[in-house]
Design a protein around this motif. Structure first.
Motif, short mmCIF file in Angstrom:
data_model
loop_
_atom_site.label_atom_id
_atom_site.label_comp_id
_atom_site.label_asym_id
_atom_site.label_seq_id
_atom_site.Cartn_x
_atom_site.Cartn_y
_atom_site.Cartn_z
N LEU A 70 0.83 -1.21 0.00
CA LEU A 70 0.00 0.00 0.00
C LEU A 70 0.87 1.27 0.00
CD1 LEU A 70 -2.70 -1.09 2.61
CD2 LEU A 70 -2.97 -0.96 0.11
N GLY A 73 2.33 1.90 -3.56
CA GLY A 73 1.27 2.40 -4.44
C GLY A 73 1.45 1.98 -5.89
N ASP A 74 0.82 2.72 -6.77
CA ASP A 74 0.81 2.37 -8.19
C ASP A 74 2.14 2.77 -8.83
OD1 ASP A 74 0.07 1.53 -10.67
OD2 ASP A 74 -1.34 3.16 -11.06
N GLN A 78 6.69 -1.86 -7.56
CA GLN A 78 5.92 -2.97 -7.02
C GLN A 78 6.44 -4.33 -7.53
OE1 GLN A 78 3.92 -3.02 -4.66
NE2 GLN A 78 2.49 -1.31 -4.60
N LEU A 226 -7.34 -6.62 -4.01
CA LEU A 226 -6.33 -5.71 -3.46
C LEU A 226 -5.37 -5.23 -4.54
CD1 LEU A 226 -4.88 -4.42 -1.01
CD2 LEU A 226 -3.54 -6.54 -0.84
N VAL A 230 -5.32 -1.17 -6.04
CA VAL A 230 -4.17 -0.31 -5.78
C VAL A 230 -3.40 0.02 -7.06
CG1 VAL A 230 -1.95 -0.14 -4.56
CG2 VAL A 230 -3.94 -1.12 -3.41
#
Length: 373
Positions: A70, A73-74, A78, A226, A230
């Motif tokens: 989280l 984020g985008d 990731q 999820l 996100v």
């Protein structure tokens, strides 16, 4: 035997250790005698402190991973988080594997429920499906027609599988299957989840089907929701591809070195339990870092002989089992990690090219010839 090393190191019994004598006129099975030595060394006792630390760590680590997800984020960063998730899922699966083998608790129900929660709810793999498959593997490792781990749709492990009729392109792929082995493992994560869902919703008997179905539904749908809430669709797809690919690769690279490239047991051949497990298994040499990375699967011989032995005792059991195998004249095989991968690749390439018996074990051959073990 194979291209790995056969260890012939003797380890004396520790001072003060109890030994048991055979009763006059009564023959004691080799495995029973070995199990006495293991019991006397205290290696079957529970390790509650070790396992409770790991069990408590699971939800804590998952919460931290979700928090990191989280926080990032985008972002394309990731993909690194996806790699972290793959490692955490695999380590959790190793812990579920321990519980399924009754290594954690004395109570069968406690072990079952621990496996259900870890496997279905945290990892997204059906405990019932895995237990059915893995029990068959332990009963008949590397036995043709009985071990599901050498009966895969995309890799041929036996000459009979190679001889099956296939389209020309499939035959060419089988002949060069060593080149594709590790890339195929990238799909193993998807395969594990798909097989789990398929098993849970099949009509075959499955204990606690609705519990498994509920846990899988929460895990898989919750995880996907999820990720897509996100991340943008493209980043989400890349995240899942990396996480699932590395999860499958990590799982495959932990399980593959332990039996692949070891002798195959023909359907009609009978071996006693000790020799059946030792002759078809390979240990992976390494220190405690490797013990952690492979979840104890690097002690495959010890694990197959004593499946309910707690993971932290496997290292201590190895010298005792070394010594017993030397005394009995049973080859105890081990190799380095990368050496073992080389053995696996050469083996499946040679099988794919049509060699009838690329790694024939002299002891198995002797048994087949009626010379006995």
């Amino acid at each position: 035997m194979t291209e790995a090393h056969v260890v012939i190191v003797s380890h004396p019994v520790a001072p003060g250790a109890r030994t048991r004598q055979r009763e006059p006129g009564r023959e004691v099975n080799d495995y029973v005698a070995l199990s006495w030595r293991i019991q006397d060394a205290g290696l079957m006792r529970r390790r509650y402190g070790y396992y409770w630390i790991k069990l408590i760590a699971v939800p804590v680590v998952f919460a931290l991973c979700v928090g990191l997800f989280l926080l990032v984020g985008d972002s394309w960063w990731q993909l690194g988080v996806a790699a972290l998730f793959a490692v955490v899922f695999t380590q959790t699966a190793f812990l579920g594997h321990d519980a399924a083998h009754r290594q954690i608790f004395r109570s069968g129900k406690w072990n079952d429920w621990t496996s259900l929660v870890l496997g279905n709810l945290f990892v997204g793999m059906s405990y019932g499906w895995w237990q059915h498959k893995h029990t068959r593997h332990h009963a008949n490792p590397n036995k043709e027609g009985a071990d599901p781990d050498i009966d895969l749709p995309v890799i041929a492990f036996t000459p009979a599988q190679v001889a099956a009729r296939r389209p020309p392109i499939a035959a060419w792929l089988i002949a060069h299957q060593g080149w594709f082995f590790f890339p195929v493992l990238l799909l193993e994560g998807v395969s594990l989840h798909a097989s789990s869902v398929h098993r849970v919703f099949m009509r075959e008997k499955l204990t606690r089907r609705w519990v498994e179905a509920g846990f899988l539904l929460v895990r898989i749908t919750g995880y996907l929701v999820l990720v897509f809430l996100v991340l943008s669709p493209g980043t989400a797809a890349a995240f899942l591809a990396v996480q699932l690919g590395l999860f499958g690769l990590y799982m495959g690279m932990s399980f593959a070195p332990n039996h692949k490239g070891m002798p195959l047991v023909p359907p009609g051949l009978k071996l006693d339990f000790l020799r059946r497990q030792v002759l078809t298994s390979r240990n992976i040499r390494g220190g405690r870092v490797l013990d952690f990375a492979m979840g104890g699967l690097n002690y495959q011989i010890e694990h197959h002989l004593f499946p309910s032995m707690p993971r932290p005792h496997l290292r201590s059991a190895a010298p005792i089992i070394h010594s017993a195998c030397v005394d009995l004249g049973v080859p105890y095989t081990q190799a380095g990690l990368f050496e073992s991968y080389g053995i696996v690749l050469r083996y499946i390439n040679r099988v794919g090219l049509g060699e009838k018996d690329p790694f024939e074990c002299p002891l198995v051959a002797a048994r087949q010839a009626g010379e006995g073990l």
